[in-house]
Design an enzyme around this catalytic site. Structure first.
Site, short mmCIF file in Angstrom:
data_model
loop_
_atom_site.label_atom_id
_atom_site.label_comp_id
_atom_site.label_asym_id
_atom_site.label_seq_id
_atom_site.Cartn_x
_atom_site.Cartn_y
_atom_site.Cartn_z
N GLY A 173 0.95 -1.21 -0.01
CA GLY A 173 -0.12 -0.02 -0.04
C GLY A 173 0.79 1.02 -0.09
CG LEU A 174 -0.79 4.67 -1.95
CD1 LEU A 174 -1.84 5.76 -2.02
CD2 LEU A 174 0.21 4.73 -3.14
CB SER A 175 4.17 6.52 1.77
OG SER A 175 4.95 6.99 2.75
CB SER A 177 -1.62 3.07 3.23
OG SER A 177 -0.53 1.97 3.27
N GLY A 178 -0.87 3.00 6.50
CA GLY A 178 -1.04 2.62 7.81
C GLY A 178 -0.53 0.90 7.71
CE LYS A 179 3.54 0.01 3.25
NZ LYS A 179 3.12 1.45 3.22
CB SER A 180 4.21 0.14 9.12
OG SER A 180 5.43 -0.48 8.45
CB SER A 187 5.13 -3.67 6.54
OG SER A 187 4.72 -2.44 6.42
#
Lengths: 231, 231
Positions: free
Chosen positions: B36-38, B40-43, B126
């Protein structure tokens, strides 16, 4: 099968701690770095040790040529054939056997072993890793680990080269001697490339004197003494 | 403390099997690939999921920028400064942000995640990983694994770019917009470099609609449904 609900999820800010991992796995992680000549019995000891650790309830994982040289540290040819890399890209990232390639090979393995040990496993690496400087760099990667220093245990498999060359399981010494005689050296460790023996190995084994069981027992007793596995 | 004796050591020929690892860890390994984008909350999702998995008895490990970009996939500058690499060596092996560097970055992460999953852990990666081709290659690495195919679960964090850009926790969008306005693009994903959304993500999350707890519950329920973790 009941659904897990968001209201049942609890987490704290920040990363999982080493202590939380150690509690689950009942061990703190460590890296056992096997080094020694081709044919010295490194991988035999390493694989047997991994099995026995797992039998005894200790998660462990071997990194060796089998799972590294065709994957993470594949050579240019493999990168072209299996990943579709362009030739120049494969030449840049693929690892062969020059001194800088060997250094990068060991650096990457050191980094990955550190991640496994940080995750709480006992990482067991089995590579010739002939240069002292490269092994010291791998140790340093473990000592400088961001979540705290990780035990790095150098296991020197000091089997005499005569024994290694007699065994020669892959026929590599024969090949290297023939290449040398024909005037085109292969840079093969122990034949026409140096093996720099550890100066202060934590554990030393010798497959000409010890059975696999002997070697595994020696390493296990060392780990118990260090408090890294249960007696 | 009694000494472990060689007569107490038993091992079988060949490598440890996936079944032996699964028996000890009470799970078969898998890789959860967050993309997902920078911003986006992935981490945030990935780290919370790791914590909750470990709480529930499931060994897991996050691979992200924090432990990869300064180690295994360090850039040329870091290789010079921390490893003492010569400039040309650092330029060859260090990874920056060109398309081939991004490809090699994702390839190495795919290889390492596969090793963790092969060891029986739940690997959680991630990374923006914007290119479909590179994510597909990471999946292929898992499917072609020598000890048998490893489950590869693509988790698409599909938070709208407006939300990502509003949050901008590291100030990167601002920097990228300014660079673009000044006529010198940074190749920043979503601004002046494409993000290729997954076509068939296994799980889709959206931080503008879901809390961290919601997201973790969604992924956990998916893993339970797949039989990869206990209910």
């Amino acid at each position: 099968m009941s659904e897990i609900k968001a209201t049942q999820i609890f987490y704290h800010a920040g990363a999982v701690t080493r202590e939380e991992r150690a509690k689950l796995l009942k061990q703190t992680g460590a890296t056992l770095w096997f080094t020694g000549l081709s044919g010295s019995g490194k991988s035999t000891f390493a694989v047997a040790l991994e099995q026995v650790l797992i039998q005894r309830g200790h998660p462990a994982y071997v990194l060796d040529g089998d799972n590294i040289r065709f994957g993470l540290n594949a050579g240019p040819k493999i990168l072209v054939e299996t990943r579709g890399y362009a030739d120049d890209q494969a030449k840049r990232f693929g690892l062969a056997f020059s001194a800088v390639d060997r250094e990068e090979n060991i650096r990457r393995i050191g980094e990955v072993a550190k991640l496994f040990a940080d995750a709480g496993l006992i990482a067991v690496t089995s590579f010739i890793s002939p240069y002292r400087k490269d092994r010291d760099a791998a140790r340093q990667i473990h000592e400088a680990n961001k979540t705290g220093a990780i035990p790095f245990i150098e296991v020197y498999v000091n089997t005499p080269i005569e024994t290694c060359e007699q065994r020669d399981p892959k026929g590599l010494y024969k090949q290297a001697r023939e290449a040398l005689a024909a005037g085109k050296g292969m840079g093969f460790t122990g034949v026409d490339d140096p093996y720099e023996a550890p100066l202060n190995a934590d554990v030393t084994l010798d497959a000409s004197k010890q059975s696999v069981e002997d070697g595994v027992a020696i390493v296990l007793n060392y780990l118990v003494k260090r408090g890294l596995v249960a007696a």
